[in-house]
Design an enzyme around this catalytic site. Structure first.
Site, PDB file in Angstrom:
ATOM      1  N   GLY A  23     -28.489  24.729 -10.077  1.00  0.00           N
ATOM      2  CA  GLY A  23     -27.758  25.635 -10.957  1.00  0.00           C
ATOM      3  C   GLY A  23     -26.735  24.885 -11.795  1.00  0.00           C
ATOM      4  O   GLY A  23     -27.052  24.298 -12.830  1.00  0.00           O
ATOM      5  N   GLY A  24     -25.483  24.852 -11.326  1.00  0.00           N
ATOM      6  CA  GLY A  24     -24.378  24.290 -12.094  1.00  0.00           C
ATOM      7  C   GLY A  24     -24.632  22.898 -12.642  1.00  0.00           C
ATOM      8  O   GLY A  24     -24.303  22.606 -13.800  1.00  0.00           O
ATOM      9  N   HIS A  55     -34.458  35.239  -6.913  1.00  0.00           N
ATOM     10  CA  HIS A  55     -33.205  34.495  -6.746  1.00  0.00           C
ATOM     11  C   HIS A  55     -32.215  35.392  -6.002  1.00  0.00           C
ATOM     12  O   HIS A  55     -32.158  36.601  -6.242  1.00  0.00           O
ATOM     13  CB  HIS A  55     -32.653  34.072  -8.108  1.00  0.00           C
ATOM     14  CG  HIS A  55     -31.529  33.091  -7.989  1.00  0.00           C
ATOM     15  ND1 HIS A  55     -30.255  33.464  -7.619  1.00  0.00           N
ATOM     16  CD2 HIS A  55     -31.493  31.747  -8.154  1.00  0.00           C
ATOM     17  CE1 HIS A  55     -29.482  32.387  -7.576  1.00  0.00           C
ATOM     18  NE2 HIS A  55     -30.221  31.336  -7.897  1.00  0.00           N
ATOM     19  N   GLU A  64     -33.081  28.348  -0.730  1.00  0.00           N
ATOM     20  CA  GLU A  64     -31.711  28.333  -1.233  1.00  0.00           C
ATOM     21  C   GLU A  64     -30.813  29.132  -0.294  1.00  0.00           C
ATOM     22  O   GLU A  64     -30.729  30.366  -0.417  1.00  0.00           O
ATOM     23  CB  GLU A  64     -31.660  28.975  -2.632  1.00  0.00           C
ATOM     24  CG  GLU A  64     -32.482  28.252  -3.668  1.00  0.00           C
ATOM     25  CD  GLU A  64     -31.906  28.454  -5.054  1.00  0.00           C
ATOM     26  OE1 GLU A  64     -31.644  27.442  -5.725  1.00  0.00           O
ATOM     27  OE2 GLU A  64     -31.680  29.599  -5.465  1.00  0.00           O
ATOM     28  N   ASN A  99     -31.683  25.829 -13.357  1.00  0.00           N
ATOM     29  CA  ASN A  99     -31.504  27.266 -13.602  1.00  0.00           C
ATOM     30  C   ASN A  99     -30.152  27.452 -14.293  1.00  0.00           C
ATOM     31  O   ASN A  99     -29.114  27.303 -13.656  1.00  0.00           O
ATOM     32  CB  ASN A  99     -31.542  28.017 -12.256  1.00  0.00           C
ATOM     33  CG  ASN A  99     -31.155  29.474 -12.387  1.00  0.00           C
ATOM     34  OD1 ASN A  99     -31.131  30.027 -13.490  1.00  0.00           O
ATOM     35  ND2 ASN A  99     -30.858  30.104 -11.260  1.00  0.00           N
ATOM     36  N   TRP A 100     -30.212  27.757 -15.589  1.00  0.00           N
ATOM     37  CA  TRP A 100     -28.955  27.880 -16.340  1.00  0.00           C
ATOM     38  C   TRP A 100     -28.256  29.217 -16.091  1.00  0.00           C
ATOM     39  O   TRP A 100     -27.130  29.424 -16.574  1.00  0.00           O
ATOM     40  CB  TRP A 100     -29.223  27.697 -17.838  1.00  0.00           C
ATOM     41  CG  TRP A 100     -29.401  26.262 -18.253  1.00  0.00           C
ATOM     42  CD1 TRP A 100     -29.458  25.166 -17.433  1.00  0.00           C
ATOM     43  CD2 TRP A 100     -29.550  25.769 -19.589  1.00  0.00           C
ATOM     44  NE1 TRP A 100     -29.629  24.023 -18.176  1.00  0.00           N
ATOM     45  CE2 TRP A 100     -29.696  24.363 -19.509  1.00  0.00           C
ATOM     46  CE3 TRP A 100     -29.587  26.365 -20.841  1.00  0.00           C
ATOM     47  CZ2 TRP A 100     -29.857  23.551 -20.634  1.00  0.00           C
ATOM     48  CZ3 TRP A 100     -29.763  25.561 -21.971  1.00  0.00           C
ATOM     49  CH2 TRP A 100     -29.890  24.172 -21.861  1.00  0.00           C
ATOM     50  N   LYS A 101     -28.934  30.137 -15.408  1.00  0.00           N
ATOM     51  CA  LYS A 101     -28.353  31.466 -15.146  1.00  0.00           C
ATOM     52  C   LYS A 101     -27.881  32.098 -16.465  1.00  0.00           C
ATOM     53  O   LYS A 101     -28.505  31.885 -17.501  1.00  0.00           O
ATOM     54  CB  LYS A 101     -27.224  31.361 -14.119  1.00  0.00           C
ATOM     55  CG  LYS A 101     -27.635  30.580 -12.875  1.00  0.00           C
ATOM     56  CD  LYS A 101     -26.651  30.715 -11.762  1.00  0.00           C
ATOM     57  CE  LYS A 101     -27.045  29.793 -10.629  1.00  0.00           C
ATOM     58  NZ  LYS A 101     -26.265  30.030  -9.411  1.00  0.00           N
ATOM     59  N   GLY A 106     -23.533  27.452  -5.483  1.00  0.00           N
ATOM     60  CA  GLY A 106     -22.299  27.455  -6.265  1.00  0.00           C
ATOM     61  C   GLY A 106     -21.031  27.252  -5.450  1.00  0.00           C
ATOM     62  O   GLY A 106     -19.927  27.472  -5.954  1.00  0.00           O
ATOM     63  N   GLU A 133     -29.192  35.915  -6.369  1.00  0.00           N
ATOM     64  CA  GLU A 133     -28.289  36.692  -7.234  1.00  0.00           C
ATOM     65  C   GLU A 133     -28.975  37.955  -7.734  1.00  0.00           C
ATOM     66  O   GLU A 133     -28.330  38.995  -7.890  1.00  0.00           O
ATOM     67  CB  GLU A 133     -27.787  35.805  -8.392  1.00  0.00           C
ATOM     68  CG  GLU A 133     -26.792  34.769  -7.873  1.00  0.00           C
ATOM     69  CD  GLU A 133     -26.677  33.513  -8.728  1.00  0.00           C
ATOM     70  OE1 GLU A 133     -27.222  33.479  -9.850  1.00  0.00           O
ATOM     71  OE2 GLU A 133     -26.035  32.553  -8.256  1.00  0.00           O
ATOM     72  N   SER A 155     -25.946  23.760  -4.480  1.00  0.00           N
ATOM     73  CA  SER A 155     -24.939  22.702  -4.657  1.00  0.00           C
ATOM     74  C   SER A 155     -25.525  21.293  -4.670  1.00  0.00           C
ATOM     75  O   SER A 155     -24.907  20.349  -4.170  1.00  0.00           O
ATOM     76  CB  SER A 155     -23.836  22.828  -3.592  1.00  0.00           C
ATOM     77  OG  SER A 155     -23.138  24.049  -3.752  1.00  0.00           O
TER      78      SER A 155
HETATM   79  C1  PEP Z   1     -29.020  28.295  -7.913  1.00  0.00           C
HETATM   80  O1  PEP Z   1     -28.376  29.256  -8.306  1.00  0.00           O
HETATM   81  O2  PEP Z   1     -30.253  28.344  -7.898  1.00  0.00           O
HETATM   82  C2  PEP Z   1     -28.282  27.126  -7.460  1.00  0.00           C
HETATM   83  C3  PEP Z   1     -28.883  26.311  -6.655  1.00  0.00           C
HETATM   84  O3  PEP Z   1     -26.978  26.980  -7.922  1.00  0.00           O
HETATM   85  P1  PEP Z   1     -26.007  25.712  -7.671  1.00  0.00           P
HETATM   86  O4  PEP Z   1     -26.832  24.464  -7.855  1.00  0.00           O
HETATM   87  O5  PEP Z   1     -24.954  25.857  -8.700  1.00  0.00           O
HETATM   88  O6  PEP Z   1     -25.495  25.837  -6.270  1.00  0.00           O
END
Ligand code: PEP
Length: 246
Positions: free
Chosen positions: A227-228, A90, A160, A9-11, A166, A92, A206
């Site tokens: 994500g990241g 999600h 999640e 997920n590049w957000k 993050g 967010e 993470s």
């Molecule tokens: C996400 O936002 O779906 C996520 C899992 O982010 P990260 O891997 O950066 O914690």
């Protein structure tokens, strides 16, 4: 046998130059592991052109198929741009846009109506975890965010924990296993053994190259929503490799 899923997920990250990271992942999918990148909507069409065997998904959609919703995108539009998956619910979006379980369910239904697969996200806050409410919270989110009619083909559930996204913090292996086995049992009681057994359950929060193998060894973890660490092929590649070995 469920095909595992490594989903990135590049957000709200990435312009045209980021597509090089996507094309570098071409060839990483296999019969046992599907690789998916969900770039920002501005890149969907171009992403499809360079993705090779990597699937492309969107990060959100509107619940309606078309209409007077300035700035929004519908699931049929995302399909037209090359998406085969859409992330719904999600944390967010739940936090930034006030998306309730009912809204997430309506969006997920719209995803299905467009012939796409919904990745429905659920997860508890740190306060809910610390007060022992995790299973109650995610059980309610699962029940109310997933419409009737789920199948192994149209639904992926991503667990999640909000406090792990993050932050570099990750639940213990025991905590991840407890939640995933709970989710599988909830799906069995609602949809029956065959359907529940075909629905993929992802862990997200993470996930990094250094912790991926340990997480993927947990029962009922069928992959990750990342994500990241999905922004660079040099990070996401080792996560895909760990899933392929698991
Ligand atoms: C996400 O936002 O779906 C996520 C899992 O982010 P990260 O891997 O950066 O914690």
């Amino acid at each position: 046998m469920r095909r595992k899923l490594a989903a990135g997920n590049w957000k709200m990250n990435g312009t045209q130059t980021a597509l090089a990271e996507l094309s570098a992942l071409d060839g990483t999918s296999s019969p046992t592991v599907e690789v998916l990148i969900c770039p920002p909507a501005t890149l969907l069409h171009a992403a499809k052109g360079v993705a090779g065997d990597v699937a492309i998904g969107a990060q959100d959609c509107h619940a309606a198929a078309s209409g007077a919703h300035t700035g929004d995108l519908s699931a049929p539009m995302l399909a037209d741009a090359g998406a085969t998956y859409v992330i719904t619910g999600h944390s967010e979006r739940r936090a930034d846009h006030g998306e309730s379980d009912a809204i997430v369910a309506a969006k997920s239904q719209a995803v299905w109506d467009a012939g796409l697969t919904a990745i429905v996200c659920i997860g508890e806050s740190l306060e809910q975890r610390d007060s022992g409410k995790t299973l109650t919270v995610i059980g309610t989110q699962l029940a109310n965010s997933v419409p009737d009619g789920a199948t192994g083909a149209n639904l992926v559930v991503a667990y999640e924990p909000i406090w792990a996204i993050g932050t570099g913090k990750v639940p213990t292996i025991h905590q991840i296993g407890e939640v995933h086995q709970f989710l599988r049992a909830e799906l069995v009681s609602r949809f029956g053994n065959d359907i529940a057994g075909a629905i993929r359950l992802l862990y997200g929060g993470s996930v990094k190259p250094a912790n991926a193998a340990e997480i993927f060894a947990v029962k009922d973890v069928d992959g990750a929503l990342v994500g990241g660490a999905s922004l660079k092929a040099s990070d996401f590649g080792p996560i895909i490799a760990a899933l392929t070995k698991a």
